[in-house]
Design a protein around this motif. Structure first.
Motif, mmCIF file in Angstrom:
data_model
loop_
_atom_site.group_PDB
_atom_site.id
_atom_site.type_symbol
_atom_site.label_atom_id
_atom_site.label_comp_id
_atom_site.label_asym_id
_atom_site.label_seq_id
_atom_site.Cartn_x
_atom_site.Cartn_y
_atom_site.Cartn_z
ATOM 1 N N GLY A 76 0.827 -1.208 0.000
ATOM 2 C CA GLY A 76 0.000 0.000 0.000
ATOM 3 C C GLY A 76 0.854 1.248 0.000
ATOM 4 N N LEU A 77 1.930 1.206 0.753
ATOM 5 C CA LEU A 77 2.862 2.332 0.792
ATOM 6 C C LEU A 77 3.546 2.525 -0.564
ATOM 7 N N ALA A 78 3.937 1.431 -1.223
ATOM 8 C CA ALA A 78 4.571 1.510 -2.549
ATOM 9 C C ALA A 78 3.606 2.095 -3.579
ATOM 10 N N ALA A 79 2.373 1.609 -3.559
ATOM 11 C CA ALA A 79 1.367 2.109 -4.515
ATOM 12 C C ALA A 79 1.078 3.587 -4.280
ATOM 13 N N ALA A 80 0.926 3.954 -3.023
ATOM 14 C CA ALA A 80 0.625 5.356 -2.699
ATOM 15 C C ALA A 80 1.778 6.275 -3.099
ATOM 16 N N THR A 81 2.999 5.842 -2.837
ATOM 17 C CA THR A 81 4.160 6.657 -3.197
ATOM 18 C C THR A 81 4.227 6.863 -4.706
ATOM 19 N N GLY A 82 4.041 5.795 -5.471
ATOM 20 C CA GLY A 82 4.063 5.903 -6.927
ATOM 21 C C GLY A 82 2.938 6.774 -7.455
ATOM 22 N N ALA A 83 1.743 6.608 -6.896
ATOM 23 C CA ALA A 83 0.594 7.395 -7.348
ATOM 24 C C ALA A 83 0.766 8.883 -7.041
ATOM 25 N N ILE A 84 1.275 9.193 -5.864
ATOM 26 C CA ILE A 84 1.511 10.596 -5.498
ATOM 27 C C ILE A 84 2.572 11.207 -6.407
ATOM 28 N N SER A 85 3.609 10.444 -6.702
ATOM 29 C CA SER A 85 4.664 10.938 -7.596
ATOM 30 C C SER A 85 4.108 11.245 -8.980
ATOM 31 N N GLU A 86 3.244 10.363 -9.470
ATOM 32 C CA GLU A 86 2.627 10.612 -10.775
ATOM 33 C C GLU A 86 1.692 11.810 -10.730
ATOM 34 N N ARG A 87 0.910 11.900 -9.679
ATOM 35 C CA ARG A 87 -0.056 13.002 -9.551
ATOM 36 C C ARG A 87 0.627 14.359 -9.587
ATOM 37 N N TYR A 88 1.782 14.446 -8.935
ATOM 38 C CA TYR A 88 2.508 15.715 -8.860
ATOM 39 C C TYR A 88 3.687 15.774 -9.838
ATOM 40 N N ASP A 89 3.735 14.792 -10.744
ATOM 41 C CA ASP A 89 4.757 14.748 -11.790
ATOM 42 C C ASP A 89 6.174 14.870 -11.216
ATOM 43 N N LEU A 90 6.427 14.097 -10.156
ATOM 44 C CA LEU A 90 7.745 14.107 -9.519
ATOM 45 C C LEU A 90 8.702 13.194 -10.281
ATOM 46 N N PRO A 91 9.971 13.491 -10.263
ATOM 47 C CA PRO A 91 10.952 12.631 -10.935
ATOM 48 C C PRO A 91 11.015 11.247 -10.283
ATOM 49 N N PRO A 92 11.345 10.209 -11.061
ATOM 50 C CA PRO A 92 11.442 8.855 -10.513
ATOM 51 C C PRO A 92 12.399 8.739 -9.321
ATOM 52 N N LEU A 93 13.478 9.508 -9.332
ATOM 53 C CA LEU A 93 14.419 9.444 -8.211
ATOM 54 C C LEU A 93 13.741 9.846 -6.901
ATOM 55 N N VAL A 94 12.846 10.806 -6.959
ATOM 56 C CA VAL A 94 12.098 11.220 -5.764
ATOM 57 C C VAL A 94 11.233 10.059 -5.270
ATOM 58 N N THR A 95 10.574 9.369 -6.197
ATOM 59 C CA THR A 95 9.754 8.211 -5.832
ATOM 60 C C THR A 95 10.601 7.179 -5.100
ATOM 61 N N LEU A 96 11.750 6.863 -5.658
ATOM 62 C CA LEU A 96 12.617 5.850 -5.058
ATOM 63 C C LEU A 96 13.144 6.262 -3.688
ATOM 64 N N VAL A 97 13.614 7.490 -3.576
ATOM 65 C CA VAL A 97 14.188 7.950 -2.307
ATOM 66 C C VAL A 97 13.119 8.039 -1.222
ATOM 67 N N VAL A 98 11.969 8.613 -1.556
ATOM 68 C CA VAL A 98 10.893 8.744 -0.559
ATOM 69 C C VAL A 98 10.408 7.371 -0.118
ATOM 70 N N PHE A 99 10.121 6.501 -1.084
ATOM 71 C CA PHE A 99 9.634 5.174 -0.712
ATOM 72 C C PHE A 99 10.673 4.418 0.107
ATOM 73 N N SER A 100 11.917 4.434 -0.327
ATOM 74 C CA SER A 100 12.971 3.710 0.398
ATOM 75 C C SER A 100 13.131 4.227 1.822
ATOM 76 N N SER A 101 13.063 5.522 1.997
ATOM 77 C CA SER A 101 13.220 6.126 3.329
ATOM 78 C C SER A 101 12.058 5.798 4.248
ATOM 79 N N VAL A 102 10.862 6.008 3.746
ATOM 80 C CA VAL A 102 9.667 5.776 4.574
ATOM 81 C C VAL A 102 9.494 4.287 4.862
ATOM 82 N N SER A 103 9.739 3.451 3.849
ATOM 83 C CA SER A 103 9.536 2.015 4.056
ATOM 84 C C SER A 103 10.544 1.412 5.025
#
Length: 120
Positions: A76-103
């Motif tokens: 759920g955390l992975a899906a939410a992180t990816g969806a939020i990144s897409e919604r706000y058009d964030l770079p993939p590196l942001v998705t990876l760093v945020v998810f890795s840190s929070v998870s």
């Protein structure tokens, strides 16, 4: 608990490497969205993480129900992180760093008290 946290982090480094490589391959070479790439990469990495942590960090038996709980929470955390990144058009590196840190934090707490700690 400190030794468990260190072991969890070492396995987490390998888990992160697996996750990042698969995420980037799916995103760049197969055209998956960030959400789909993050979920698929997560599925591979979380399986490694669950079995490695069961064997080495928490010295616990592996059980399907607990594996499913682990996947549900972190998935759920992975899906939410990816969806939020897409919604706000964030770079993939942001998705990876945020998810890795929070998870890291969420995963350790979930593992320690819900997934592997529940049997003690």
């Amino acid at each position: 608990m400190l030794l468990q946290f260190v072991s969890y982090n070492l396995i987490g480094l390998l888990n992160t490497l697996i996750h990042w490589i698969i995420f980037l391959i799916l995103l760049k070479f197969y055209g998956f969205s960030q959400a789909a790439s993050n979920i698929a990469a997560f599925a591979f990495a979380v399986t490694f993480s669950y079995f490695a942590n069961a064997a080495f960090t928490f010295k616990s038996r592996m059980r399907v129900g607990r594996y499913a709980l682990f996947i549900a929470i972190l998935g759920g955390l992975a899906a939410a992180t990816g969806a939020i990144s897409e919604r706000y058009d964030l770079p993939p590196l942001v998705t990876l760093v945020v998810f890795s840190s929070v998870s890291l934090a969420v995963g350790f707490i979930t593992s320690k008290f819900l997934v592997f700690g529940a049997e003690k």
